[in-house]
Design a protein around this motif. Structure first.
Motif, PDB file in Angstrom:
ATOM      1  N   LEU A  24       0.475  -1.069  -0.217  1.00 56.15           N
ATOM      2  CA  LEU A  24      -0.083  -0.413  -0.234  1.00 56.15           C
ATOM      3  C   LEU A  24       1.097   1.156  -0.148  1.00 56.15           C
ATOM      4  N   THR A  25       0.490   2.592  -0.773  1.00 53.19           N
ATOM      5  CA  THR A  25       1.105   3.501  -0.527  1.00 53.19           C
ATOM      6  C   THR A  25       1.134   3.945   0.977  1.00 53.19           C
ATOM      7  N   PHE A  26       1.638   4.585   1.442  1.00 51.84           N
ATOM      8  CA  PHE A  26       1.610   5.738   2.694  1.00 51.84           C
ATOM      9  C   PHE A  26       0.026   6.203   3.110  1.00 51.84           C
ATOM     10  N   LYS A  27      -0.638   6.756   2.213  1.00 46.75           N
ATOM     11  CA  LYS A  27      -1.750   7.541   1.642  1.00 46.75           C
ATOM     12  C   LYS A  27      -2.964   6.525   2.053  1.00 46.75           C
ATOM     13  N   GLU A  28      -2.536   5.465   1.534  1.00 42.52           N
ATOM     14  CA  GLU A  28      -3.709   4.851   1.275  1.00 42.52           C
ATOM     15  C   GLU A  28      -3.827   3.873   2.664  1.00 42.52           C
ATOM     16  N   PHE A  29      -2.807   3.357   3.465  1.00 40.90           N
ATOM     17  CA  PHE A  29      -2.860   2.702   4.509  1.00 40.90           C
ATOM     18  C   PHE A  29      -3.466   3.612   5.660  1.00 40.90           C
ATOM     19  N   GLU A  30      -2.498   5.121   5.632  1.00 44.37           N
ATOM     20  CA  GLU A  30      -3.925   6.272   6.357  1.00 44.37           C
ATOM     21  C   GLU A  30      -4.867   5.931   6.693  1.00 44.37           C
ATOM     22  N   LEU A  31      -5.125   6.221   5.309  1.00 40.11           N
ATOM     23  CA  LEU A  31      -6.818   5.644   4.831  1.00 40.11           C
ATOM     24  C   LEU A  31      -7.557   4.847   4.897  1.00 40.11           C
TER      25      LEU A  31
END
Length: 249
Positions: free
Chosen positions: A159-166
């Motif tokens: 996952l990208t950083f932002k995808e995992f944050e979401l």
């Protein structure tokens, strides 16, 4: 939430009794009162080094502090005031260890881990190795908030950083529908290299996340006209972070 024990052991020295005052007249001979015990001092430090301060970890969350008629802020300030009273030249800095609500664990361990205490980090790494063994034997979804990792059917998913944050934001608010505007304000800041999206581009981010979730995509549900919600299934395992990075107090 918290801080805790000193990194060096302390040893006490015995009190010293003063000799009689031989300058006083014989008729008024007296013995000087015993001196107060000297303050504890640090054990010898390794050659070539010098002690420049210490760390005191205190394991105490806000609820416990309030139940005892205090607060974390009051405890921190009292310790700062005491340091200033005992050694006016001392400098103090306090940090608070943060953990997700309901993460569990002993307060003192959360603090030691958050503040990167070597022994606590070593134990945490050992526990992570055990978790990895469990993950390999676990079919389904493993969302590891501690290591920012997603695994599907024993295989890691990039996952990208932002995808995992979401995903993490939804997981930590399990069962609650999160509006798109809340996701934007919570996960994108003015300092963010990526420009804050509008509500439509949030849908694009979620669509990409769901594609990577593959057959488990329905754990992130769309609530029409409102936003998104995380729904846990029986085949979903969540490993909660014990302690994010400390925040400045």
């Amino acid at each position: 939430m918290s801080l805790a024990h000193a990194t060096q052991n302390l040893a006490t020295r015995p009190a010293v009794i003063a000799a009689p005052d031989i300058t006083a007249p014989r008729t008024a001979a007296r013995v000087a009162p015993a001196q107060a015990p000297t303050a504890p001092r640090l054990r010898a430090v390794p050659e070539g080094t010098e002690a420049r301060g210490f760390v005191l970890y205190v394991g105490l969350d806000e609820a416990k502090a309030l139940a005892e008629g205090s607060s974390l802020g009051a405890v921190v300030q009292a310790l700062k005031d005491l340091a200033a009273q005992l050694a006016p030249s001392s400098e103090t800095y306090a940090a608070v260890a943060l953990a997700p609500e309901g993460a569990g664990g002993r307060d003192i361990d959360v603090v030691r881990l958050a503040l990167q205490e070597p022994a606590a980090l070593a134990r945490h790494r050992d526990a992570e190795e055990v978790d990895e063994e469990l993950d390999r034997a676990h079919a389904g979804v493993v969302i590891d908030l501690s290591r920012k990792r997603l695994a599907l059917d024993n295989a890691s998913v990039a996952l990208t950083f932002k995808e995992f944050e979401l995903l993490q934001y939804l997981v930590l608010r399990e069962g609650r529908t999160i509006e798109r505007t809340e996701l934007i304000s919570a996960l994108w800041s003015a300092d963010d290299e990526e420009a804050a999206p509008n509500e439509r581009t949030i849908d694009v981010h979620i669509r990409r996340l769901r594609a990577k979730l593959n057959r488990y995509e329905d754990i992130v549900r769309t609530v029409r006209g409102v936003g998104y919600r995380f729904d846990r299934h029986a085949d979903v395992t969540i490993r909660y972070a014990t302690a994010p990075s400390p925040d400045l107090f």
